[in-house]
Design an enzyme around this catalytic site. Structure first.
Site, PDB file in Angstrom:
ATOM      1  N   ARG A 180       0.805  -1.221   0.000  1.00 20.80           N
ATOM      2  CA  ARG A 180       0.000   0.000   0.000  1.00 20.80           C
ATOM      3  C   ARG A 180       0.844   1.280   0.000  1.00 20.80           C
ATOM      4  O   ARG A 180       0.365   2.347   0.343  1.00 20.80           O
ATOM      5  CB  ARG A 180      -1.004   0.015   1.163  1.00 20.80           C
ATOM      6  CG  ARG A 180      -2.060  -1.084   1.060  1.00 20.80           C
ATOM      7  CD  ARG A 180      -3.243  -0.807   1.978  1.00 20.80           C
ATOM      8  NE  ARG A 180      -4.299  -1.777   1.741  1.00 20.80           N
ATOM      9  CZ  ARG A 180      -4.471  -2.883   2.438  1.00 20.80           C
ATOM     10  NH1 ARG A 180      -3.630  -3.171   3.419  1.00 20.80           N
ATOM     11  NH2 ARG A 180      -5.461  -3.699   2.169  1.00 20.80           N
ATOM     12  N   LYS A 183       3.126  11.621 -11.425  1.00 18.74           N
ATOM     13  CA  LYS A 183       2.405  10.619 -12.211  1.00 18.74           C
ATOM     14  C   LYS A 183       3.205   9.328 -12.243  1.00 18.74           C
ATOM     15  O   LYS A 183       4.403   9.336 -12.512  1.00 18.74           O
ATOM     16  CB  LYS A 183       2.181  11.099 -13.647  1.00 18.74           C
ATOM     17  CG  LYS A 183       1.058  12.099 -13.827  1.00 18.74           C
ATOM     18  CD  LYS A 183       0.859  12.370 -15.305  1.00 18.74           C
ATOM     19  CE  LYS A 183      -0.304  13.309 -15.560  1.00 18.74           C
ATOM     20  NZ  LYS A 183      -0.499  13.559 -17.009  1.00 18.74           N
ATOM     21  N   GLU A 200      10.098  17.900 -25.182  1.00 16.09           N
ATOM     22  CA  GLU A 200       9.276  18.317 -24.045  1.00 16.09           C
ATOM     23  C   GLU A 200       9.648  19.730 -23.591  1.00 16.09           C
ATOM     24  O   GLU A 200       8.789  20.503 -23.164  1.00 16.09           O
ATOM     25  CB  GLU A 200       9.431  17.325 -22.889  1.00 16.09           C
ATOM     26  CG  GLU A 200       8.875  15.942 -23.155  1.00 16.09           C
ATOM     27  CD  GLU A 200       7.349  15.895 -23.191  1.00 16.09           C
ATOM     28  OE1 GLU A 200       6.689  16.884 -22.777  1.00 16.09           O
ATOM     29  OE2 GLU A 200       6.797  14.865 -23.633  1.00 16.09           O
ATOM     30  N   LYS A 210       7.319  23.158 -15.636  1.00 15.34           N
ATOM     31  CA  LYS A 210       6.427  22.020 -15.376  1.00 15.34           C
ATOM     32  C   LYS A 210       5.990  21.998 -13.923  1.00 15.34           C
ATOM     33  O   LYS A 210       4.814  21.751 -13.612  1.00 15.34           O
ATOM     34  CB  LYS A 210       7.102  20.691 -15.738  1.00 15.34           C
ATOM     35  CG  LYS A 210       6.171  19.518 -15.425  1.00 15.34           C
ATOM     36  CD  LYS A 210       6.549  18.211 -16.036  1.00 15.34           C
ATOM     37  CE  LYS A 210       5.464  17.182 -15.735  1.00 15.34           C
ATOM     38  NZ  LYS A 210       5.774  15.851 -16.271  1.00 15.34           N
ATOM     39  N   GLU A 241      -4.537  17.028 -12.502  1.00 14.68           N
ATOM     40  CA  GLU A 241      -4.899  17.240 -13.899  1.00 14.68           C
ATOM     41  C   GLU A 241      -6.398  17.457 -14.107  1.00 14.68           C
ATOM     42  O   GLU A 241      -7.021  16.845 -14.979  1.00 14.68           O
ATOM     43  CB  GLU A 241      -4.395  16.066 -14.762  1.00 14.68           C
ATOM     44  CG  GLU A 241      -4.256  16.413 -16.241  1.00 14.68           C
ATOM     45  CD  GLU A 241      -3.571  15.341 -17.047  1.00 14.68           C
ATOM     46  OE1 GLU A 241      -4.190  14.830 -17.993  1.00 14.68           O
ATOM     47  OE2 GLU A 241      -2.414  15.004 -16.722  1.00 14.68           O
ATOM     48  N   ARG A 260      -3.143  21.699 -15.621  1.00 16.56           N
ATOM     49  CA  ARG A 260      -2.127  20.690 -15.935  1.00 16.56           C
ATOM     50  C   ARG A 260      -2.366  20.039 -17.290  1.00 16.56           C
ATOM     51  O   ARG A 260      -1.440  19.504 -17.904  1.00 16.56           O
ATOM     52  CB  ARG A 260      -2.083  19.631 -14.824  1.00 16.56           C
ATOM     53  CG  ARG A 260      -0.956  18.612 -15.014  1.00 16.56           C
ATOM     54  CD  ARG A 260      -0.731  17.760 -13.792  1.00 16.56           C
ATOM     55  NE  ARG A 260       0.321  16.784 -14.012  1.00 16.56           N
ATOM     56  CZ  ARG A 260       0.872  16.048 -13.063  1.00 16.56           C
ATOM     57  NH1 ARG A 260       0.467  16.177 -11.807  1.00 16.56           N
ATOM     58  NH2 ARG A 260       1.827  15.182 -13.333  1.00 16.56           N
ATOM     59  N   ASN A 290      -0.401  18.328 -21.961  1.00 17.05           N
ATOM     60  CA  ASN A 290      -0.766  17.294 -22.925  1.00 17.05           C
ATOM     61  C   ASN A 290      -0.663  17.764 -24.374  1.00 17.05           C
ATOM     62  O   ASN A 290      -0.936  16.983 -25.298  1.00 17.05           O
ATOM     63  CB  ASN A 290      -2.202  16.817 -22.668  1.00 17.05           C
ATOM     64  CG  ASN A 290      -2.344  16.087 -21.344  1.00 17.05           C
ATOM     65  OD1 ASN A 290      -1.411  15.430 -20.891  1.00 17.05           O
ATOM     66  ND2 ASN A 290      -3.500  16.228 -20.710  1.00 17.05           N
ATOM     67  N   HIS A 323       0.350  15.462 -27.326  1.00 17.43           N
ATOM     68  CA  HIS A 323       0.401  14.083 -26.849  1.00 17.43           C
ATOM     69  C   HIS A 323      -0.780  13.226 -27.297  1.00 17.43           C
ATOM     70  O   HIS A 323      -0.663  12.000 -27.305  1.00 17.43           O
ATOM     71  CB  HIS A 323       0.499  14.067 -25.317  1.00 17.43           C
ATOM     72  CG  HIS A 323       1.881  14.386 -24.822  1.00 17.43           C
ATOM     73  ND1 HIS A 323       2.510  15.575 -25.108  1.00 17.43           N
ATOM     74  CD2 HIS A 323       2.759  13.661 -24.085  1.00 17.43           C
ATOM     75  CE1 HIS A 323       3.714  15.572 -24.545  1.00 17.43           C
ATOM     76  NE2 HIS A 323       3.895  14.427 -23.939  1.00 17.43           N
ATOM     77  N   HIS A 347       1.141  10.383 -28.867  1.00 16.11           N
ATOM     78  CA  HIS A 347       1.130   9.068 -28.239  1.00 16.11           C
ATOM     79  C   HIS A 347       0.629   8.002 -29.208  1.00 16.11           C
ATOM     80  O   HIS A 347       1.126   6.868 -29.214  1.00 16.11           O
ATOM     81  CB  HIS A 347       0.254   9.076 -26.988  1.00 16.11           C
ATOM     82  CG  HIS A 347       1.001   9.448 -25.745  1.00 16.11           C
ATOM     83  ND1 HIS A 347       0.363   9.717 -24.556  1.00 16.11           N
ATOM     84  CD2 HIS A 347       2.324   9.569 -25.493  1.00 16.11           C
ATOM     85  CE1 HIS A 347       1.268  10.005 -23.638  1.00 16.11           C
ATOM     86  NE2 HIS A 347       2.462   9.928 -24.184  1.00 16.11           N
ATOM     87  N   HIS A 399      10.185   8.844 -27.984  1.00 16.72           N
ATOM     88  CA  HIS A 399       9.036   9.593 -27.468  1.00 16.72           C
ATOM     89  C   HIS A 399       9.045  11.021 -28.018  1.00 16.72           C
ATOM     90  O   HIS A 399       8.024  11.512 -28.513  1.00 16.72           O
ATOM     91  CB  HIS A 399       9.083   9.620 -25.944  1.00 16.72           C
ATOM     92  CG  HIS A 399       8.010  10.480 -25.334  1.00 16.72           C
ATOM     93  ND1 HIS A 399       6.686  10.085 -25.259  1.00 16.72           N
ATOM     94  CD2 HIS A 399       8.061  11.722 -24.781  1.00 16.72           C
ATOM     95  CE1 HIS A 399       5.972  11.028 -24.682  1.00 16.72           C
ATOM     96  NE2 HIS A 399       6.782  12.039 -24.379  1.00 16.72           N
TER      97      HIS A 399
END
Length: 365
Positions: A127, A149, A191, A227, A237, A241, A245, A248, A252, A268
């Site tokens: 946990r 994230k 980025e 960032k 998000e 935030r 994206n 992306h 992606h 990437h």
């Protein structure tokens, strides 16, 4: 201390950055990591790495930390293919075999795959145990290691399972970048360019005039600060935030397609550069980005990143990936676009026809 005016982002330049209840260290970062471990009084600590960082980066870490009996290595294969549930189970099993308890610490030494996978494994093991990031690629330094994230891929859908869990600290060591080929440096630079496009036109202009195969420590600091400013305002998000994206949704999808179909798949950053060109075109059509700025973005990114043969026959598969994107809302494909360079516009629903048109724009360059 100096102040950088970034429009919507006001940043203070120092040796550390305060994030969401943790610090991001730049100066003497590995020395700070050694102090952090000592002060944390952890029962044991573990280093998650892959074969590349084990060869090129782990020796420097050992030099700073020594090699005590409670220092164990968990090594996975390099590459996006390792960011899945099977490898995650492998990490959990290794932690069990090494008798990790809730007072243990996981050090994620590597790029974005290690940061995402390691953060997810640590945030769910018993946990949740503490973890820190020691990012070794430019991409992970300016992106994956900051913001809390974590995630893994399922059926090639990127980051579809994960958590928002903050690391206890991030340690950015500029020296690690000397181990990287130029292609990987440019992947991370995509980025950085995104940060300028969404938040800071002056920074975008500074990056355009820089050698992005050899970015300075100051440029890296600025990207991390941008960032961090965004994620502090919106940790989960829900609003601002989403600006991060940009590029992306399409990027992606292109990255996933290339990973599954190309022998030498796109990095990437190369895929996100394609996504930013396509989504800048959508911004010109939908949110007011001028034709002059669309042309500027297209030219800068096209000069930096290799052409990809984006055939019309790929569109159906690409759209299938986009329809499964975690950012979608009410079954509609969602994109972050630009009003202008340095000004973002979130929550834009894009139709299949618009997305196909954007893919066609890139294909026709």
């Amino acid at each position: 201390m100096a102040t950088i005016d970034t429009g919507t982002c006001t940043l203070d330049v120092m040796d550390t950055i305060q994030s969401n209840n943790y610090f991001i260290y730049f100066e003497n970062s590995l020395g700070e990591l050694a102090k952090f471990i000592e002060q944390g009084r952890y029962s044991r600590f573990f280093v998650l790495t892959d074969e590349n960082t084990a060869q090129y980066c782990l020796p420097l870490l050992r030099e700073k930390l020594g090699d005590p009996e409670n220092f164990d290595i968990i090594e996975i294969n390099a590459g996006e293919e390792s960011k899945d549930i099977d490898f995650c189970i492998g990490v959990w099993k290794m932690l069990i075999d090494f008798d990790a308890d809730r007072q243990s610490l996981l050090i994620n030494l590597g790029g974005g795959v290690i940061s995402d996978l390691g953060g997810f494994a640590a945030s769910t093991f018993k946990r949740g145990i503490d973890f820190v990031h020691v990012p070794t690629t430019l991409l992970s330094q300016v992106d994956a290691s900051v913001g809390g994230k974590t995630g893994i891929d399922i059926d090639s859908i990127k980051n579809i399972v994960g958590t928002f869990t903050q690391p206890k600290a991030v340690f950015i060591e500029y020296a690690f970048l000397k181990t990287l080929p130029a292609r990987q440096i440019l992947s991370g630079a995509a980025e950085m360019l995104k940060h300028g496009l969404i938040c800071d036109a002056a920074y975008w202009n500074q990056l355009k005039a820089s050698d992005l195969k050899n970015p300075t420590a100051d440029l890296i600091y600025t990207s991390v600060a941008i960032k961090n400013k965004v994620v502090l305002e919106d940790p989960h998000e829900k609003n601002i935030r989403k600006a991060l994206n940009f590029g992306h949704t399409i990027g992606h999808a292109v990255e996933t397609y290339s990973l599954l179909n190309d022998e030498n798949s796109l990095s990437h950053g190369e895929a996100i550069a394609i996504g930013m060109i396509c989504e800048a075109y959508l911004a010109h059509k939908k949110t007011g980005l001028s034709i002059e700025e669309l042309n500027e973005i297209t030219q800068v990114l096209s000069d930096l990143y290799p052409r990809y043969n984006l055939k019309e026959e790929y569109n159906e598969t690409l759209l299938t990936y986009m329809l499964k994107d975690k950012k979608n809302q009410n079954g509609k494909i969602n994109c972050t676009l630009l009003n202008a360079i340095g000004q973002f516009n979130i929550d834009n629903n894009c139709t299949v026809e618009e997305l196909v048109d954007a893919l066609g724009y890139y294909a026709g360059l």
